[in-house]
Design a protein around this motif. Sequence first.
Motif, PDB file in Angstrom:
ATOM      1  N   ARG A 279      50.104 -32.105 -10.372  1.00  0.00           N
ATOM      2  CA  ARG A 279      51.501 -32.552 -10.402  1.00  0.00           C
ATOM      3  C   ARG A 279      51.613 -33.870 -11.168  1.00  0.00           C
ATOM      4  NH1 ARG A 279      54.815 -30.259  -5.432  1.00  0.00           N
ATOM      5  NH2 ARG A 279      53.913 -28.180  -5.460  1.00  0.00           N
TER       6      ARG A 279
ATOM      7  N   ASP B 296      69.595 -24.954  -8.813  1.00  0.00           N
ATOM      8  CA  ASP B 296      69.271 -26.059  -7.906  1.00  0.00           C
ATOM      9  C   ASP B 296      68.469 -27.172  -8.579  1.00  0.00           C
ATOM     10  OD1 ASP B 296      68.300 -27.799  -6.008  1.00  0.00           O
ATOM     11  OD2 ASP B 296      67.669 -26.300  -4.577  1.00  0.00           O
TER      12      ASP B 296
ATOM     13  N   GLY C  69      72.723 -37.148  -1.441  1.00  0.00           N
ATOM     14  CA  GLY C  69      73.597 -35.983  -1.278  1.00  0.00           C
ATOM     15  C   GLY C  69      72.920 -34.683  -1.652  1.00  0.00           C
ATOM     16  N   GLN C  70      73.429 -33.600  -1.069  1.00  0.00           N
ATOM     17  CA  GLN C  70      73.092 -32.287  -1.593  1.00  0.00           C
ATOM     18  C   GLN C  70      73.727 -32.243  -2.978  1.00  0.00           C
ATOM     19  OE1 GLN C  70      71.149 -30.099  -0.182  1.00  0.00           O
ATOM     20  NE2 GLN C  70      71.226 -30.422   2.018  1.00  0.00           N
ATOM     21  N   THR C  71      73.079 -31.566  -3.888  1.00  0.00           N
ATOM     22  CA  THR C  71      73.542 -31.601  -5.279  1.00  0.00           C
ATOM     23  C   THR C  71      74.860 -30.857  -5.471  1.00  0.00           C
ATOM     24  OG1 THR C  71      71.250 -31.661  -5.918  1.00  0.00           O
ATOM     25  CG2 THR C  71      72.823 -31.103  -7.648  1.00  0.00           C
TER      26      THR C  71
ATOM     27  N   PRO D  62      58.732 -29.946  -8.050  1.00  0.00           N
ATOM     28  CA  PRO D  62      59.716 -29.503  -9.037  1.00  0.00           C
ATOM     29  C   PRO D  62      60.916 -30.446  -9.169  1.00  0.00           C
ATOM     30  CG  PRO D  62      58.923 -27.651  -7.745  1.00  0.00           C
ATOM     31  CD  PRO D  62      58.312 -28.860  -7.131  1.00  0.00           C
ATOM     32  N   VAL D  63      61.420 -30.962  -8.062  1.00  0.00           N
ATOM     33  CA  VAL D  63      62.572 -31.865  -8.148  1.00  0.00           C
ATOM     34  C   VAL D  63      62.189 -33.155  -8.871  1.00  0.00           C
ATOM     35  CG1 VAL D  63      64.186 -33.272  -6.791  1.00  0.00           C
ATOM     36  CG2 VAL D  63      63.772 -30.890  -6.154  1.00  0.00           C
TER      37      VAL D  63
ATOM     38  N   VAL E 242      61.061 -36.791  -2.325  1.00  0.00           N
ATOM     39  CA  VAL E 242      60.120 -36.243  -1.338  1.00  0.00           C
ATOM     40  C   VAL E 242      60.882 -35.779  -0.093  1.00  0.00           C
ATOM     41  CG1 VAL E 242      58.095 -36.697   0.101  1.00  0.00           C
ATOM     42  CG2 VAL E 242      58.282 -37.758  -2.170  1.00  0.00           C
TER      43      VAL E 242
ATOM     44  N   PRO F 215      67.565 -37.753  -3.611  1.00  0.00           N
ATOM     45  CA  PRO F 215      67.764 -36.298  -3.612  1.00  0.00           C
ATOM     46  C   PRO F 215      66.919 -35.597  -2.547  1.00  0.00           C
ATOM     47  CG  PRO F 215      66.429 -36.960  -5.500  1.00  0.00           C
ATOM     48  CD  PRO F 215      66.841 -38.222  -4.797  1.00  0.00           C
TER      49      PRO F 215
ATOM     50  N   HIS G 292      61.057 -26.913   4.426  1.00  0.00           N
ATOM     51  CA  HIS G 292      61.555 -27.540   5.660  1.00  0.00           C
ATOM     52  C   HIS G 292      61.928 -26.458   6.681  1.00  0.00           C
ATOM     53  CE1 HIS G 292      61.547 -30.922   3.029  1.00  0.00           C
ATOM     54  NE2 HIS G 292      62.741 -30.766   2.535  1.00  0.00           N
TER      55      HIS G 292
ATOM     56  N   LYS H 126      50.075 -26.399  -1.099  1.00  0.00           N
ATOM     57  CA  LYS H 126      49.819 -26.866  -2.469  1.00  0.00           C
ATOM     58  C   LYS H 126      48.432 -26.407  -2.939  1.00  0.00           C
ATOM     59  CE  LYS H 126      53.644 -29.393  -1.815  1.00  0.00           C
ATOM     60  NZ  LYS H 126      54.792 -28.587  -1.402  1.00  0.00           N
TER      61      LYS H 126
ATOM     62  N   SER I 262      54.157 -37.530   3.295  1.00  0.00           N
ATOM     63  CA  SER I 262      52.863 -37.839   3.907  1.00  0.00           C
ATOM     64  C   SER I 262      52.561 -39.307   3.651  1.00  0.00           C
ATOM     65  CB  SER I 262      51.764 -36.934   3.364  1.00  0.00           C
ATOM     66  OG  SER I 262      51.477 -37.290   2.045  1.00  0.00           O
TER      67      SER I 262
ATOM     68  N   GLY J 298      61.176 -26.567  -2.427  1.00  0.00           N
ATOM     69  CA  GLY J 298      60.665 -27.510  -1.434  1.00  0.00           C
ATOM     70  C   GLY J 298      61.561 -27.542  -0.202  1.00  0.00           C
ATOM     71  N   SER J 299      62.854 -27.308  -0.398  1.00  0.00           N
ATOM     72  CA  SER J 299      63.779 -27.276   0.739  1.00  0.00           C
ATOM     73  C   SER J 299      63.463 -26.102   1.662  1.00  0.00           C
ATOM     74  CB  SER J 299      65.229 -27.160   0.254  1.00  0.00           C
ATOM     75  OG  SER J 299      65.588 -28.293  -0.493  1.00  0.00           O
TER      76      SER J 299
ATOM     77  N   ASP K 207      52.638 -39.570  -6.782  1.00  0.00           N
ATOM     78  CA  ASP K 207      52.227 -38.401  -5.991  1.00  0.00           C
ATOM     79  C   ASP K 207      50.728 -38.549  -5.788  1.00  0.00           C
ATOM     80  OD1 ASP K 207      51.862 -35.617  -4.969  1.00  0.00           O
ATOM     81  OD2 ASP K 207      53.867 -35.298  -5.776  1.00  0.00           O
TER      82      ASP K 207
ATOM     83  N   VAL L  26      65.551 -34.223   0.859  1.00  0.00           N
ATOM     84  CA  VAL L  26      66.381 -33.801   1.999  1.00  0.00           C
ATOM     85  C   VAL L  26      65.949 -34.512   3.284  1.00  0.00           C
ATOM     86  CG1 VAL L  26      66.781 -31.848   3.588  1.00  0.00           C
ATOM     87  CG2 VAL L  26      67.165 -31.567   1.139  1.00  0.00           C
TER      88      VAL L  26
END
Length: 391
Positions: free
Chosen positions: A222, A169, A333-335, A196-197, A261, A308, A43, A378, A266, A39-40, A217, A310
């Motif tokens: 999903r 990740d 934070g970034q993990t 996934p996250v 998210v 989580p 972006h 999606k 959205s 998902g990152s 969601d 971004v």
Amino acid sequence: MKANCWYGKTTVSVEEVPDPQILNQRDAIVKISSTAICGSDLHLYNGFIPTMQRGDILGHEFMGEVVEVGREVKNLKIGDRVVVPFPIACGKCYFCKEQMFSLCENSNPNAWMAEKAFGHAAAGIFGYSHLTGGYAGGQAEYARVPFADVGPIKVPEYLSDEQVLFLSDIFPTGYMGAEMCDIKPGDTIAIWGCGPVGQFAIRSALMLGAGRVIAIDEIPERLAMAEAGGAETIDFSKSDVYDELMKRTGKRGPDSCIDAVGCEASGHGAADAVLDKVKAATFLAIDRVHVLRQAIMCCRKAGTVSIPGVYVGLGDKIPLGAAMNKGLTIKTGQTHVQAYTKSLLQRIEAGDIDPSFVVTHPASREDAPAMYKKFRDKEDGVIKVVLRPGR
Ligand SMILES: NC(=O)c1ccc[n+]([C@@H]2O[C@H](COP(=O)([O-])OP(=O)(O)OC[C@H]3O[C@@H](n4cnc5c(N)ncnc54)[C@H](O)[C@@H]3O)[C@@H](O)[C@H]2O)c1
Ligand SMILES: [Zn+2]
Ligand SMILES: [Zn+2]
């Protein structure tokens, strides 16, 4: 070698590029067996992250075989099968020593850019813009892995790529998202986003003792995967999320809320979300913070909002008054992937979880341009794409 390269907003192309080489004695070269789209990465694909350059190699979720090691890499040898964490970390600075690997002081050669944007620089990240170091990513035949004596984790042959790849990740990310909630036995955790996250956050929250997980969601497959993982669900396109959460928690609100998210939420016509979209389109703000606003409003008093998801730059109309007056704790934070790989691999080996459940679209690396679009839109029930050379 062949690599998936970014060529501007919504353009990914498979290109012939030079092979990576050992540049530092703590480097290793890994021949990629599997890599995933995150998902990152969307972006980047959607042009939300500044400082991408045409031709940059994408990909921060990857694994494969060690084919070359620098002299100072004593823990790996040629032929080892490894998964590579997405943050690049030296293992020796203050933050690495404190297990906060995504905040490494020594892995971002473009720290000056990040200092301008954020006040301080975080760690370098594979395939994730020049703000995080401009490193070539792992959606390629080979990748150079700096600080290979710190990041990569060896994985046993009897586990498939799909079972261990997400140690790079999304499994640690979902887990850290849940861990940041400081879950007490029986807690109710609400999770926005069943990508996934979100899926790994659901399963991690339950592993950490949550009594109930309520996942939010609008995409049916999903939501179905969230239910299969033990969550109750809310379809935000059909119900008001705040009303529904209050109804299901006796008006108290969830003990903790996880925003899985991030900046491209959205909003289904909600006034704040429409305004975010206009502002993002006209560069008045970057992030669409609809979910974060909702999480803050819904969280019970003295609860935790864990982020989580971004965010990139400026988001506005964040209800700080609600956060302050309700005594909320906000963590994000970034993990710190390297801090979790060993213990989560043990969980996989013990059979507590089989991360391959999330893979819906195994594909060939050459299919990347089409798979990015499919994942972004999606379509076709896609939840997680795993790319392999020549599949
Ligand atoms: N912190 C980290 O280190 C880290 C690591 C990996 C991913 N991430 C971030 O986590 C987020 C999720 O990643 P992913 O791979 O699951 O992405 P994804 O795009 O597959 O999933 C996002 C989901 O959010 C849903 N969504 C959108 N608006 C919503 C709303 N208003 N309410 C509820 N759900 C909504 C979408 O329908 C989608 O299913 C991204 O922002 C990604 O960048 C962070
Ligand atoms: Zn990722
Ligand atoms: Zn460090």
